[in-house]
Design an enzyme around this catalytic site. Sequence first.
Site, PDB file in Angstrom:
ATOM      1  CG  ASN A  99      -2.985   4.286   1.919  1.00 15.25           C
ATOM      2  OD1 ASN A  99      -2.018   5.058   1.900  1.00 15.25           O
ATOM      3  ND2 ASN A  99      -4.040   4.737   1.720  1.00 15.25           N
ATOM      4  CE  LYS A 108       6.158   6.626   0.918  1.00 14.07           C
ATOM      5  NZ  LYS A 108       5.922   4.962   0.698  1.00 14.07           N
ATOM      6  CG  LEU A 167      -1.748  -1.515   1.328  1.00 12.51           C
ATOM      7  CD1 LEU A 167      -2.287  -1.787   2.629  1.00 12.51           C
ATOM      8  CD2 LEU A 167      -2.978  -1.078   0.408  1.00 12.51           C
ATOM      9  N   PRO A 168       0.329   2.513  -0.387  1.00  6.50           N
ATOM     10  CG  PRO A 168      -0.909   3.743  -1.663  1.00  6.50           C
ATOM     11  CD  PRO A 168      -1.120   2.755  -0.889  1.00  6.50           C
ATOM     12  CE  LYS A 222      12.135   1.466   0.167  1.00  8.08           C
ATOM     13  NZ  LYS A 222      12.619   1.559  -1.252  1.00  8.08           N
TER      14      LYS A 222
HETATM   15  P1  NAD Z   1       0.602   2.410  -5.989  1.00  5.54           P
HETATM   16  O1  NAD Z   1       0.051   3.770  -5.365  1.00  5.54           O
HETATM   17  O2  NAD Z   1       0.920   2.396  -7.336  1.00  5.54           O
HETATM   18  O3  NAD Z   1      -0.295   1.194  -5.517  1.00  5.54           O
HETATM   19  C1  NAD Z   1      -0.930   1.050  -4.076  1.00  5.54           C
HETATM   20  C2  NAD Z   1      -2.093   0.503  -4.401  1.00  5.54           C
HETATM   21  O4  NAD Z   1      -2.824   0.167  -2.933  1.00  5.54           O
HETATM   22  C3  NAD Z   1      -3.246   1.119  -5.224  1.00  5.54           C
HETATM   23  O5  NAD Z   1      -3.555   0.313  -6.204  1.00  5.54           O
HETATM   24  C4  NAD Z   1      -4.221   1.734  -4.508  1.00  5.54           C
HETATM   25  O6  NAD Z   1      -5.619   1.685  -4.869  1.00  5.54           O
HETATM   26  C5  NAD Z   1      -4.227   0.397  -3.228  1.00  5.54           C
HETATM   27  N1  NAD Z   1      -4.928   0.770  -2.034  1.00  5.54           N
HETATM   28  C6  NAD Z   1      -4.702   1.987  -1.391  1.00  5.54           C
HETATM   29  N2  NAD Z   1      -5.375   2.231  -0.138  1.00  5.54           N
HETATM   30  C7  NAD Z   1      -6.000   0.920  -0.075  1.00  5.54           C
HETATM   31  C8  NAD Z   1      -6.777   0.426   0.988  1.00  5.54           C
HETATM   32  N3  NAD Z   1      -7.399   0.807   2.026  1.00  5.54           N
HETATM   33  N4  NAD Z   1      -7.379  -1.074   0.649  1.00  5.54           N
HETATM   34  C9  NAD Z   1      -6.898  -1.626  -0.364  1.00  5.54           C
HETATM   35  N5  NAD Z   1      -6.055  -1.097  -1.366  1.00  5.54           N
HETATM   36  C10 NAD Z   1      -5.499   0.228  -1.071  1.00  5.54           C
HETATM   37  O7  NAD Z   1       1.948   2.308  -5.205  1.00  5.54           O
HETATM   38  P2  NAD Z   1       3.416   1.572  -5.452  1.00  5.54           P
HETATM   39  O8  NAD Z   1       4.165   2.209  -6.515  1.00  5.54           O
HETATM   40  O9  NAD Z   1       2.713   0.116  -5.609  1.00  5.54           O
HETATM   41  O10 NAD Z   1       3.842   1.603  -4.098  1.00  5.54           O
HETATM   42  C11 NAD Z   1       3.513   0.858  -3.064  1.00  5.54           C
HETATM   43  C12 NAD Z   1       4.693   0.807  -1.719  1.00  5.54           C
HETATM   44  O11 NAD Z   1       5.908   0.502  -2.365  1.00  5.54           O
HETATM   45  C13 NAD Z   1       4.884   2.234  -1.438  1.00  5.54           C
HETATM   46  O12 NAD Z   1       5.021   2.481   0.107  1.00  5.54           O
HETATM   47  C14 NAD Z   1       6.120   2.568  -1.981  1.00  5.54           C
HETATM   48  O13 NAD Z   1       6.879   3.662  -1.330  1.00  5.54           O
HETATM   49  C15 NAD Z   1       6.807   1.407  -1.975  1.00  5.54           C
HETATM   50  N6  NAD Z   1       8.027   1.134  -2.999  1.00  5.54           N
HETATM   51  C16 NAD Z   1       7.645   1.698  -4.337  1.00  5.54           C
HETATM   52  C17 NAD Z   1       8.455   1.414  -5.442  1.00  5.54           C
HETATM   53  C18 NAD Z   1       8.354   1.867  -6.950  1.00  5.54           C
HETATM   54  O14 NAD Z   1       9.294   1.931  -7.599  1.00  5.54           O
HETATM   55  N7  NAD Z   1       7.059   2.226  -7.286  1.00  5.54           N
HETATM   56  C19 NAD Z   1       9.755   1.083  -5.176  1.00  5.54           C
HETATM   57  C20 NAD Z   1      10.051   0.574  -3.820  1.00  5.54           C
HETATM   58  C21 NAD Z   1       9.057   0.749  -2.772  1.00  5.54           C
END
Ligand code: NAD
Length: 299
Positions: free
Chosen positions: A71, A247, A66-67, A172
């Site tokens: 969440n 964040k 999740l973000p 992290k």
């Molecule tokens: P994203 O925003 O693409 O995906 C998050 C998903 O969670 C969305 O589909 C959203 O609809 C869902 N969501 C939010 N609240 C919810 C709830 N209450 N119930 C069910 N679903 C819910 O984010 P992401 O890029 O996939 O990143 C996720 C995590 O991984 C973050 O914490 C981010 O910092 C970390 N991260 C991301 C990357 C990257 O390159 N994108 C790399 C390493 C770590």
Amino acid sequence: SKTQVGFIGLGNMGNPMAKNLMKHGYPVIASDVFPESCKELRELGAQILDSPADVADKADRIVTMLPSSPNVIDVYTGPNGILKRVKKGSLLIDSSTIDPAVSKEMAVAAEKRGAVFMDAPVSGGVGAATSGKLTFMVGGPEEEFNAAKELLSCMGANVVYCGQVGTGQAAKICNNMLLAIGMIGTAETMNLGIRLGLDPKLLAKILNMSSGRCWSSDTYNPVPGVMEGVPSANNYQGGFGTTLMAKDLGLAQNTATNTKTPVPLGSLAHQIYRMMCARGYASKDFSSVFQFLREEEGQ
Ligand code: NAD
């Protein structure tokens, strides 16, 4: 045959991660608040349910992606959260990057329901998530590590045990603070060199054979035209969003405040990424700090 695994949060990262679990033969039961996110997984044969509580009803191993902290609190402890209907003995693995204090709270709440919560944030972007090459930094009870590793190794090349719950997040957050500092340093250095008349490709080549070399200079160079296949070659689209970096730097600041640790460059990096979010860079890749610095200098 393998028993079903729950997956909550099918965004940029969660979607390819859940697909890799399916590739390894685990039936996936998933949920996401945004219906569009569930489309691909449903087509691949995953069962999509309405809420995290519904998922917890059926699966005793659940991964969440999740973000941010609010969440995660909602998905675990909210009115339709996992903990409302979690089975005793369940293993709950959160791979989101969040405040380690929240990970600890979730672990306490899970324990009250007879379940185990572990934090397992990842390093590596969407590319590594797709190819199953993520690095997982895992915190929680050591005796549960092998059970977590069984699932995480389907999605990652490295699964590292860090210590008690929250220490995965600590690792992290430290990594991303250094990444941000390194990226800004690379961007301002490249910009200075260009102003001094150096060809950016040549400057990058020299840095990468010298002591200034870092991941942002040799693998993810922020200057358009220096490398192919990176966000700077594609108008800073895709990759790791500036909002998410802001964040993570905010999380670093919180933990530094709580532990009375001076992190002056982390603090400045946080403010630079916050300014970028306020000035139209929010959804661009974090290497767009190069573009931001050029604008600041009144090109
Ligand atoms: P994203 O925003 O693409 O995906 C998050 C998903 O969670 C969305 O589909 C959203 O609809 C869902 N969501 C939010 N609240 C919810 C709830 N209450 N119930 C069910 N679903 C819910 O984010 P992401 O890029 O996939 O990143 C996720 C995590 O991984 C973050 O914490 C981010 O910092 C970390 N991260 C991301 C990357 C990257 O390159 N994108 C790399 C390493 C770590």
